[in-house]
Enzyme design. Sequence first.
Site, PDB file in Angstrom:
ATOM      1  N   GLY A   1      -4.915   2.937  -0.070  1.00 46.48           N
ATOM      2  CA  GLY A   1      -5.620   4.210   0.006  1.00 46.48           C
ATOM      3  C   GLY A   1      -4.718   5.289   0.598  1.00 46.48           C
ATOM      4  O   GLY A   1      -3.515   5.084   0.788  1.00 46.48           O
TER       5      GLY A   1
ATOM      6  N   GLU B   1       3.057   0.076   5.701  1.00 46.79           N
ATOM      7  CA  GLU B   1       2.653   0.571   4.373  1.00 46.79           C
ATOM      8  C   GLU B   1       3.846   1.163   3.638  1.00 46.79           C
ATOM      9  O   GLU B   1       4.029   0.951   2.439  1.00 46.79           O
ATOM     10  CB  GLU B   1       1.546   1.617   4.524  1.00 46.79           C
ATOM     11  CG  GLU B   1       0.230   1.013   5.005  1.00 46.79           C
ATOM     12  CD  GLU B   1      -0.831   2.032   5.374  1.00 46.79           C
ATOM     13  OE1 GLU B   1      -1.993   1.623   5.464  1.00 46.79           O
ATOM     14  OE2 GLU B   1      -0.520   3.212   5.580  1.00 46.79           O
TER      15      GLU B   1
ATOM     16  N   THR C   1     -10.791   1.564   1.793  1.00 47.70           N
ATOM     17  CA  THR C   1     -10.617   1.470   0.338  1.00 47.70           C
ATOM     18  C   THR C   1      -9.802   0.221  -0.004  1.00 47.70           C
ATOM     19  O   THR C   1     -10.123  -0.506  -0.954  1.00 47.70           O
ATOM     20  CB  THR C   1      -9.940   2.740  -0.223  1.00 47.70           C
ATOM     21  OG1 THR C   1     -10.482   3.894   0.443  1.00 47.70           O
ATOM     22  CG2 THR C   1     -10.156   2.869  -1.712  1.00 47.70           C
TER      23      THR C   1
HETATM   24  C1  5RP Z   1      -4.137   3.280   6.876  1.00 47.14           C
HETATM   25  C2  5RP Z   1      -4.111   4.245   5.759  1.00 47.14           C
HETATM   26  C3  5RP Z   1      -5.315   4.331   4.878  1.00 47.14           C
HETATM   27  O1  5RP Z   1      -4.914   4.105   3.572  1.00 47.14           O
HETATM   28  C4  5RP Z   1      -5.951   5.675   5.000  1.00 47.14           C
HETATM   29  O2  5RP Z   1      -6.244   5.920   6.359  1.00 47.14           O
HETATM   30  C5  5RP Z   1      -7.227   5.777   4.166  1.00 47.14           C
HETATM   31  O3  5RP Z   1      -8.205   4.964   4.705  1.00 47.14           O
HETATM   32  P1  5RP Z   1      -9.626   4.762   4.028  1.00 47.14           P
HETATM   33  O4  5RP Z   1      -9.395   4.011   2.746  1.00 47.14           O
HETATM   34  O5  5RP Z   1     -10.402   3.970   5.046  1.00 47.14           O
HETATM   35  O6  5RP Z   1     -10.228   6.121   3.776  1.00 47.14           O
HETATM   36  O7  5RP Z   1      -3.167   4.964   5.543  1.00 47.14           O
HETATM   37  O8  5RP Z   1      -3.004   3.391   7.704  1.00 47.14           O
END
Ligand code: 5RP
Length: 220
Positions: free
Chosen positions: A82, A103, A31
């Site tokens: 995301g 993050e 995302t």
């Molecule tokens: C990465 C994250 C991502 O935001 C989470 O895994 C969601 O991923 P995606 O957007 O591919 O569904 O925390 O560490």
Amino acid sequence: MTQDEKKQAVARAALEFVEAGTIVGVGTGSTANYFIDALAEIKHKVDGTIASSEESARRLQAHGIRVMDLNSVSEMAVYVDGADESTKHLCLIKGGGGALTREKIVAAVADKFVCVVDDTKLVDRLGVFPLPVEVIPMARSYVARRIVRMGGQPELRQGFTTDNGNVILDVHNLDILEPAKIESELNQITGVVCNGLFARRPADVLLVGRDSGVETLQIH
Ligand code: 5RP
């Protein structure tokens, strides 16, 4: 709409939170990748970006978007990322991509955290998605034993090293009735760098991609 189309729609909707002349924090995952691609269209509007992973930094740079060192900035207007799960109170599980520590650091600095998810990520209670915990490699077994005492079942993420040189324990079946409490409890275990619960600093805005369009949830 497919799940990918919903991700694309929320990523594009997040552009509305990007103000001209500011620094934008950028998350990690599919995302967040859609957000990076959308941000490229307005890249001349922003001063620069802070990436939450090496992977996102590479994608930003491939688009010709300036990536800065977090230590060189004192303010960040918005962070867009995301999540693996979110409650309606905007508490999150993150770290499916293994970038949880960076993050959480970028989210801590940002004035506003805009989380972008498709509707499959909304849950009543966190914890169906295994909770990622970043651990210093030499503490792996000790931390795992402590997590078992808390009622969780830790599983080493095989063949994976974080951008910080650490390992990830994905914790199954943890009772996350009180996310902020569990977040703190896990952080107290020596050897834990960070865990994927974002409850002490939840998102400020949640954009949810649905068949009917993008829904905005906000707690304050
Ligand atoms: C990465 C994250 C991502 O935001 C989470 O895994 C969601 O991923 P995606 O957007 O591919 O569904 O925390 O560490």
